[in-house]
Design a protein around this motif. Sequence first.
Motif, PDB file in Angstrom:
ATOM      1  N   LEU B 225     -13.240  44.250 -16.340  1.00 15.11           N
ATOM      2  CA  LEU B 225     -11.719  44.426 -16.500  1.00 15.11           C
ATOM      3  C   LEU B 225     -11.086  43.901 -15.341  1.00 15.11           C
ATOM      4  O   LEU B 225     -11.555  43.843 -14.355  1.00 15.11           O
ATOM      5  CB  LEU B 225     -11.511  45.862 -16.819  1.00 15.11           C
ATOM      6  CG  LEU B 225     -11.820  46.537 -18.037  1.00 15.11           C
ATOM      7  CD1 LEU B 225     -11.827  47.906 -18.259  1.00 15.11           C
ATOM      8  CD2 LEU B 225     -11.359  45.652 -19.185  1.00 15.11           C
ATOM      9  N   PRO B 226      -9.884  43.444 -15.281  1.00 12.34           N
ATOM     10  CA  PRO B 226      -9.212  42.908 -14.197  1.00 12.34           C
ATOM     11  C   PRO B 226      -8.806  44.029 -13.425  1.00 12.34           C
ATOM     12  O   PRO B 226      -8.710  45.375 -13.642  1.00 12.34           O
ATOM     13  CB  PRO B 226      -7.661  42.555 -14.867  1.00 12.34           C
ATOM     14  CG  PRO B 226      -7.731  42.493 -16.299  1.00 12.34           C
ATOM     15  CD  PRO B 226      -9.128  43.279 -16.642  1.00 12.34           C
ATOM     16  N   TYR B 227      -8.793  43.857 -11.912  1.00 10.21           N
ATOM     17  CA  TYR B 227      -8.614  44.791 -10.973  1.00 10.21           C
ATOM     18  C   TYR B 227      -7.080  44.320 -10.563  1.00 10.21           C
ATOM     19  O   TYR B 227      -7.134  43.406  -9.553  1.00 10.21           O
ATOM     20  CB  TYR B 227      -9.518  44.719 -10.015  1.00 10.21           C
ATOM     21  CG  TYR B 227      -9.582  45.749  -8.878  1.00 10.21           C
ATOM     22  CD1 TYR B 227     -10.438  47.135  -9.121  1.00 10.21           C
ATOM     23  CD2 TYR B 227      -9.181  45.547  -7.832  1.00 10.21           C
ATOM     24  CE1 TYR B 227     -10.598  47.924  -8.275  1.00 10.21           C
ATOM     25  CE2 TYR B 227      -9.187  46.461  -7.006  1.00 10.21           C
ATOM     26  CZ  TYR B 227      -9.810  47.826  -7.024  1.00 10.21           C
ATOM     27  OH  TYR B 227      -9.894  48.820  -6.160  1.00 10.21           O
ATOM     28  N   PHE B 277     -15.823  54.203 -20.019  1.00  7.79           N
ATOM     29  CA  PHE B 277     -16.418  54.604 -18.821  1.00  7.79           C
ATOM     30  C   PHE B 277     -15.740  53.564 -17.912  1.00  7.79           C
ATOM     31  O   PHE B 277     -15.176  53.591 -16.777  1.00  7.79           O
ATOM     32  CB  PHE B 277     -17.691  54.257 -18.942  1.00  7.79           C
ATOM     33  CG  PHE B 277     -18.569  54.314 -17.724  1.00  7.79           C
ATOM     34  CD1 PHE B 277     -18.662  55.463 -16.777  1.00  7.79           C
ATOM     35  CD2 PHE B 277     -19.053  53.152 -17.274  1.00  7.79           C
ATOM     36  CE1 PHE B 277     -19.442  55.188 -15.499  1.00  7.79           C
ATOM     37  CE2 PHE B 277     -19.656  52.872 -15.873  1.00  7.79           C
ATOM     38  CZ  PHE B 277     -19.850  54.125 -15.155  1.00  7.79           C
ATOM     39  N   GLU B 281     -13.350  53.814 -14.462  1.00  9.41           N
ATOM     40  CA  GLU B 281     -13.895  53.447 -13.275  1.00  9.41           C
ATOM     41  C   GLU B 281     -13.102  52.272 -12.593  1.00  9.41           C
ATOM     42  O   GLU B 281     -12.776  52.300 -11.324  1.00  9.41           O
ATOM     43  CB  GLU B 281     -15.486  52.443 -13.450  1.00  9.41           C
ATOM     44  CG  GLU B 281     -16.518  53.500 -13.631  1.00  9.41           C
ATOM     45  CD  GLU B 281     -16.685  54.767 -12.772  1.00  9.41           C
ATOM     46  OE1 GLU B 281     -16.904  54.473 -11.512  1.00  9.41           O
ATOM     47  OE2 GLU B 281     -16.930  55.740 -13.287  1.00  9.41           O
ATOM     48  N   THR B 282     -12.428  51.566 -13.668  1.00 13.43           N
ATOM     49  CA  THR B 282     -11.661  50.623 -12.789  1.00 13.43           C
ATOM     50  C   THR B 282     -10.397  51.006 -12.475  1.00 13.43           C
ATOM     51  O   THR B 282      -9.929  50.823 -11.154  1.00 13.43           O
ATOM     52  CB  THR B 282     -11.407  49.300 -13.733  1.00 13.43           C
ATOM     53  OG1 THR B 282     -12.635  48.853 -14.177  1.00 13.43           O
ATOM     54  CG2 THR B 282     -10.725  48.112 -13.179  1.00 13.43           C
ATOM     55  N   ALA B 285     -10.676  53.398  -9.538  1.00 18.62           N
ATOM     56  CA  ALA B 285     -11.063  52.807  -7.982  1.00 18.62           C
ATOM     57  C   ALA B 285      -9.663  52.020  -7.426  1.00 18.62           C
ATOM     58  O   ALA B 285      -9.484  52.117  -6.489  1.00 18.62           O
ATOM     59  CB  ALA B 285     -11.963  51.982  -8.328  1.00 18.62           C
TER      60      ALA B 285
END
Lengths: 279, 382
Positions: B225-227, B277, B281-282, B285
């Motif tokens: 996924l983009p961050y 999930f 997570e992304t 973070a």
Amino acid sequence: MATAESTGTEADEQRQHQQQQPQTSSYPLPAILTYPASAPPHLVAQGAEGRVYKTTYLVPDLQCAFKYRPPKPYRHPILDQRLTRQRILAEARVLVKCRQEGVPVPAVYGLDENVGWLAMEWIEGEPVRAKLNQWLSSRAGEDVESNQKLIDLMVKVGDVVGLLHKHGIVHGDLTTSNLMLRPSSKMGASEVKSDTDTLLDGDIAVIDFGLASQATQVEDRAVDLYVLERAFASTHPRAESLFDQWLLSGYKSSFKQAPVVLKRLEEVRMRGRKRSMLG
Amino acid sequence: MPTPPDILSRPRLSLGLEGSANKLGIGVIQHTPNQPPEILSNIRDTFVSPPGTGFLPKDTAAHHRRIFVLVALKALRAANITTSQIDCISYTRGPGMGAPLTSVAIGARTLSLLWNKPLVGVNHCVGHIEMGRCITGASNPIVLYVSGGNTQVIAYSSNRYRIFGETLDIAVGNCLDRFARTLNISNDPAPGYNIEQLAKAAFHSNPADISHKSPKTREPLLLDLPYAVKGMDCSFSGILASADILASQLYVAAKKQKQKNTDEDANPKFTPADLCFSLQETVFAMLVEITERAMAHVGTSQVLIVGGVGCNERLQEMMGTMASSRGGSVYATDERFCIDNGIMIAHAGLLAYETGFETPLEDATVTQRFRTDEVFVKWRDD
């Protein structure tokens, strides 16, 4: 070997470093710093992104800032590896480019993007944040807004940021902690340690390009300025008012396309959520 | 009605009214000289919309109006006080959804006139921060305020809660809630809670079972996924869009399977649990990263998480890992105080009232846009 030939003062310094070892040794060092050829690493900063050690590179008298991005245990390992790799490489590329274009940044000595380290030139001096706070507290209660020293500093900062943008670099995390004030080459050694009056003298160098990118979009440049503006507002509220007038004038002087960026900056300021819509 | 100067030498009570989103919360707090604040009651009622939908302002406002009296009575009874003992009525002035805010403000003004008590308009975000500090004992932490409507990294400096970083578009809770809608997950008790359970299920051999009864043998899949972190700010709308696209692949595959024309290879290899999930997570973070950056900048090692998303155990765990690696610790509260509640408004309102602050009846309005840094924090002198 460096350690064998070290003079008394150096040995003292090393002992001091060793006293700080409990702090540093609780983190595993990357393998390269454990080789006897490098001077004992001394943790100088634990930033959000990683740790910066002061050590030497290849030869014992070449001081270096060694940036290590340790794995972030809170992050999923795959995501962590992806981000670390991308960021080390991006940072090195940006530094090299800046160096070529004459923007004052540390030179790159070496790197390993898989382990996550980057060795750079050591910049003398102190962050603008520390110097400015020291200077402001020495002038508590005074009206500093028309002080020439402070104005000069703001112009200098703006000038360097303009230079960055001119060469297609966006820093991404411009705060006063990431701007170094290094003793200018013109200054004599005796001048450096005098009273608070000379605190703000020196040349600006930009460090920590961990979030930098090569970008020429007006948007990214405006956001860069906005981050810096907020850093001033949050850490040096008394100097905030000089941002618009002086820092931005320095910016304009070194960057021709400044007016477009400043126009966008207005929009970016309005965009923060829940900002009051009055006026 | 100026505050009597002797107010600080005796116990004082504040009734707090909160309704900026889909929860109506009413609570009573007592401040006693030289003692920690005491929570006398903390009652909440949540408006839950059907799966696949969000809460609309008009329906939420109607919910608040319908149960306002009921919840207020419950709170007063639980606190076992009479109305004459109350010193001030604190209510949420903003930020939040207009219609629900208005309904509760009307309730607040009515009570004020009825009982002849002064009103104190409270900033919702400051309420969260003050309650978090009060419960956890964190004296001067970096505050991560994460909820369905807000995502901010805040640090205190010279009488203001200053915003260091925030979302540039939607709030993280909104991102999670809307993704729950995409997956058609229940909104009861909260969409974010159900996402969290589904993300935990990704570790189990049956990742569709949110009761987690199957053995914990599975390795969740981390999808790309983009961050999106920009300095100390972040953005969630692009991540939501990407997660929605991945979810639609699942949907299409499920549809094909029904029509019995499945080509095994065309099926996505991930499950909704993997998506939850990966999303968690992304985005977490990102939140931990901007919080860590603010901590490094300010030079503090305390973090306080407040707001509804602050209940998420994975976020608390990640933040705890980060804080301990910096030699600090994370302070978090449970759902009673993380999720919107009346007690936090009562507490923040009383802190302001003790400094002589009051909101005159004619100014006792609401505002959808009310930034955390607009409030002058007179009650702190550090």
